[in-house]
Write a protein that holds these residues in place. Structure first.
Motif, PDB file in Angstrom:
ATOM      1  N   TYR A  44       0.852  -1.194   0.000  1.00 25.63           N
ATOM      2  CA  TYR A  44       0.000   0.000   0.000  1.00 25.63           C
ATOM      3  C   TYR A  44       0.883   1.236   0.000  1.00 25.63           C
ATOM      4  O   TYR A  44       1.979   1.242   0.569  1.00 25.63           O
ATOM      5  CB  TYR A  44      -0.882   0.069   1.266  1.00 25.63           C
ATOM      6  CG  TYR A  44      -1.922  -1.010   1.384  1.00 25.63           C
ATOM      7  CD1 TYR A  44      -3.158  -0.902   0.750  1.00 25.63           C
ATOM      8  CD2 TYR A  44      -1.680  -2.153   2.150  1.00 25.63           C
ATOM      9  CE1 TYR A  44      -4.116  -1.900   0.863  1.00 25.63           C
ATOM     10  CE2 TYR A  44      -2.628  -3.155   2.266  1.00 25.63           C
ATOM     11  CZ  TYR A  44      -3.846  -3.023   1.626  1.00 25.63           C
ATOM     12  OH  TYR A  44      -4.792  -4.004   1.738  1.00 25.63           O
ATOM     13  N   SER A  45       0.402   2.285  -0.630  1.00 30.66           N
ATOM     14  CA  SER A  45       0.957   3.614  -0.408  1.00 30.66           C
ATOM     15  C   SER A  45      -0.203   4.545  -0.105  1.00 30.66           C
ATOM     16  O   SER A  45      -1.367   4.225  -0.357  1.00 30.66           O
ATOM     17  CB  SER A  45       1.778   4.102  -1.610  1.00 30.66           C
ATOM     18  OG  SER A  45       0.984   4.198  -2.784  1.00 30.66           O
ATOM     19  N   THR A 303      -9.730   4.192  -1.516  1.00 33.82           N
ATOM     20  CA  THR A 303      -8.631   3.407  -2.052  1.00 33.82           C
ATOM     21  C   THR A 303      -8.808   3.233  -3.555  1.00 33.82           C
ATOM     22  O   THR A 303      -9.918   3.360  -4.088  1.00 33.82           O
ATOM     23  CB  THR A 303      -8.545   2.031  -1.353  1.00 33.82           C
ATOM     24  OG1 THR A 303      -7.325   1.374  -1.740  1.00 33.82           O
ATOM     25  CG2 THR A 303      -9.733   1.154  -1.719  1.00 33.82           C
ATOM     26  N   CYS A 304      -7.704   2.989  -4.216  1.00 36.42           N
ATOM     27  CA  CYS A 304      -7.744   2.687  -5.648  1.00 36.42           C
ATOM     28  C   CYS A 304      -6.593   1.753  -5.964  1.00 36.42           C
ATOM     29  O   CYS A 304      -5.690   1.550  -5.148  1.00 36.42           O
ATOM     30  CB  CYS A 304      -7.660   3.958  -6.494  1.00 36.42           C
ATOM     31  SG  CYS A 304      -6.050   4.794  -6.432  1.00 36.42           S
ATOM     32  N   ARG A 305      -6.621   1.164  -7.146  1.00 32.93           N
ATOM     33  CA  ARG A 305      -5.499   0.364  -7.607  1.00 32.93           C
ATOM     34  C   ARG A 305      -4.385   1.287  -8.096  1.00 32.93           C
ATOM     35  O   ARG A 305      -4.635   2.405  -8.559  1.00 32.93           O
ATOM     36  CB  ARG A 305      -5.921  -0.562  -8.747  1.00 32.93           C
ATOM     37  CG  ARG A 305      -7.012  -1.561  -8.398  1.00 32.93           C
ATOM     38  CD  ARG A 305      -7.159  -2.594  -9.531  1.00 32.93           C
ATOM     39  NE  ARG A 305      -7.207  -1.965 -10.837  1.00 32.93           N
ATOM     40  CZ  ARG A 305      -8.334  -1.547 -11.434  1.00 32.93           C
ATOM     41  NH1 ARG A 305      -9.500  -1.698 -10.837  1.00 32.93           N
ATOM     42  NH2 ARG A 305      -8.281  -1.000 -12.636  1.00 32.93           N
ATOM     43  N   PHE A 306      -3.159   0.793  -8.025  1.00 31.50           N
ATOM     44  CA  PHE A 306      -2.015   1.579  -8.466  1.00 31.50           C
ATOM     45  C   PHE A 306      -2.179   2.052  -9.912  1.00 31.50           C
ATOM     46  O   PHE A 306      -1.872   3.209 -10.232  1.00 31.50           O
ATOM     47  CB  PHE A 306      -0.735   0.752  -8.312  1.00 31.50           C
ATOM     48  CG  PHE A 306       0.471   1.394  -8.942  1.00 31.50           C
ATOM     49  CD1 PHE A 306       1.068   2.502  -8.373  1.00 31.50           C
ATOM     50  CD2 PHE A 306       1.012   0.877 -10.119  1.00 31.50           C
ATOM     51  CE1 PHE A 306       2.177   3.101  -8.968  1.00 31.50           C
ATOM     52  CE2 PHE A 306       2.120   1.459 -10.711  1.00 31.50           C
ATOM     53  CZ  PHE A 306       2.702   2.577 -10.125  1.00 31.50           C
ATOM     54  N   ASP A 307      -2.682   1.193 -10.784  1.00 30.98           N
ATOM     55  CA  ASP A 307      -2.790   1.563 -12.195  1.00 30.98           C
ATOM     56  C   ASP A 307      -3.846   2.642 -12.435  1.00 30.98           C
ATOM     57  O   ASP A 307      -3.892   3.229 -13.522  1.00 30.98           O
ATOM     58  CB  ASP A 307      -3.070   0.335 -13.064  1.00 30.98           C
ATOM     59  CG  ASP A 307      -4.399  -0.324 -12.743  1.00 30.98           C
ATOM     60  OD1 ASP A 307      -4.691  -0.559 -11.553  1.00 30.98           O
ATOM     61  OD2 ASP A 307      -5.163  -0.610 -13.678  1.00 30.98           O
ATOM     62  N   VAL A 328      -3.504   3.494  -1.865  1.00 29.74           N
ATOM     63  CA  VAL A 328      -3.290   2.865  -3.161  1.00 29.74           C
ATOM     64  C   VAL A 328      -2.915   1.413  -2.915  1.00 29.74           C
ATOM     65  O   VAL A 328      -1.992   1.120  -2.139  1.00 29.74           O
ATOM     66  CB  VAL A 328      -2.168   3.583  -3.933  1.00 29.74           C
ATOM     67  CG1 VAL A 328      -1.972   2.960  -5.312  1.00 29.74           C
ATOM     68  CG2 VAL A 328      -2.453   5.074  -4.043  1.00 29.74           C
ATOM     69  N   SER A 329      -3.638   0.506  -3.559  1.00 30.88           N
ATOM     70  CA  SER A 329      -3.408  -0.918  -3.386  1.00 30.88           C
ATOM     71  C   SER A 329      -2.589  -1.476  -4.549  1.00 30.88           C
ATOM     72  O   SER A 329      -2.844  -1.132  -5.707  1.00 30.88           O
ATOM     73  CB  SER A 329      -4.749  -1.671  -3.295  1.00 30.88           C
ATOM     74  OG  SER A 329      -4.541  -3.062  -3.292  1.00 30.88           O
TER      75      SER A 329
END
Length: 331
Positions: A44-45, A303-307, A328-329
């Motif tokens: 995660y970030s 949250t969101c995906r990295f992409d 960010v996951s």
């Protein structure tokens, strides 16, 4: 030594600000760690919205480029630049004592990276990895309270219910008899305040005669309100970063007659009150211990995906996507 997951990859993906207002994902070369280094695979970030939105908009003043550099930043302001400092991952390769450990690092948004082993901090087993991205924020709050030195029974206003303001408010609840009010223009922050165990007020309804105000809103109006809420000889501790915005205050009225004061607090150095007794590493380790408190989950609001970051970041920066800490996951 290498962890059990798989071979060391030879490249990673990183989020870059290509130009103000435009983000992109780039491929980064990745090498095996040398002696005394670790390879971390990110889980995660977190987006530290105030400072990262300022960077994303290109709002860092030229005379603050050096001050605003993140520990592992690549590129230069205003752009292209790789910026960020809330990263939690698992050590895949490095010293045996660290392999397999979940760690926090002041690293940008990137799928994997190599850093010196002393740049990572082991996350306690009972702190969830997603919550651990708040370590840098809680560290800032700890430093602020070392600067502010609140006393038992104080009346304290925290003006600005962003990540740092909320973290400060929660830590203040641990001091006996302190009455804390979180003040913000967004009525939706009332629910967050309740989850943190503190009172909430809109600016026009906030009570005065405070012993201490802690300001985190990043606005002139917020700083003025923090002053106006003070009782005689009260102090404002200002944590805000204003970037290239002008700050205007009305310093007539009670400012001189009541002997009010404004002091800055900044996490770049340990607060003078503890500088001889605590190192920056001890301060961060303490922040991670404090994150055992599940109340901090109230600060994780999306949250969101990295992409998805190139599409999500503009909405975070201009407020279309409201958030405290957006995580960010990395799958």
């Amino acid at each position: 030594m290498q962890g059990e997951e798989d071979a060391v990859p030879d490249e990673a993906l990183a989020f870059w600000l290509r130009e103000p207002g435009v983000g992109q994902i780039r491929t980064e070369p990745l090498r095996a760690p040398a002696a005394g280094e670790v390879l971390v695979r990110t889980r995660y970030s977190g987006v530290s919205r105030a400072s990262e939105a300022l960077v994303f908009r290109g709002g860092v003043p030229a005379d603050q480029y050096d001050v605003m550099r993140a520990p592992f930043q690549d590129g230069d302001f205003p752009a292209p630049v790789k910026y960020g400092y809330l990263n939690v991952g698992v050590v895949q390769a490095g010293p045996d004592v660290l392999v397999g450990k979940t760690v926090f690092c002041l690293y940008p948004h990137q799928t994997a990276y190599v850093v010196p082993a002393d740049a990572v901090f082991v996350v306690p087993d009972d702190v969830p990895p997603q919550r651990a991205v708040l370590a840098g924020t809680v560290e800032t709050a700890v430093n602020a309270l070392w600067d502010a030195a609140p006393l038992v029974g104080d009346r304290i206003a925290v003006v600005g219910a962003g990540m740092v303001g909320c973290a400060v408010a929660r830590l203040l609840t641990q001091i006996v008899g302190v009455a804390v009010t979180l003040v913000d223009i967004d009525p939706g922050r009332a629910a967050t305040a309740a989850a943190l165990g503190v009172a909430f007020a809109l600016p026009g309804a906030a009570g005065g005669d405070c012993d201490l105000s802690i300001h985190t809103s990043g606005t002139s109006a917020g700083l003025q309100l923090a002053l106006d809420l003070l009782g005689p000889e009260g102090s404002v501790i200002d944590l805000s970063w204003y970037g290239d915005a002008d700050v205007r205050l009305s310093l007539g009225g009670a400012f001189h007659s009541s002997r009010l004061s404004i002091r800055s607090s900044q996490v770049g150095a340990v607060a003078p009150a503890r500088r001889r007794r605590r190192t920056p590493r001890q301060r961060m380790e303490f922040a991670l211990q404090l994150l055992r408190d599940p109340a901090f989950d109230a600060l994780i609001t999306g949250t969101c995906r990295f992409d998805e970051l190139p599409d999500v970041f503009p909405a975070l920066a201009d407020g279309r996507l409201p958030a405290l800490c957006h995580t960010v996951s990395y799958g």
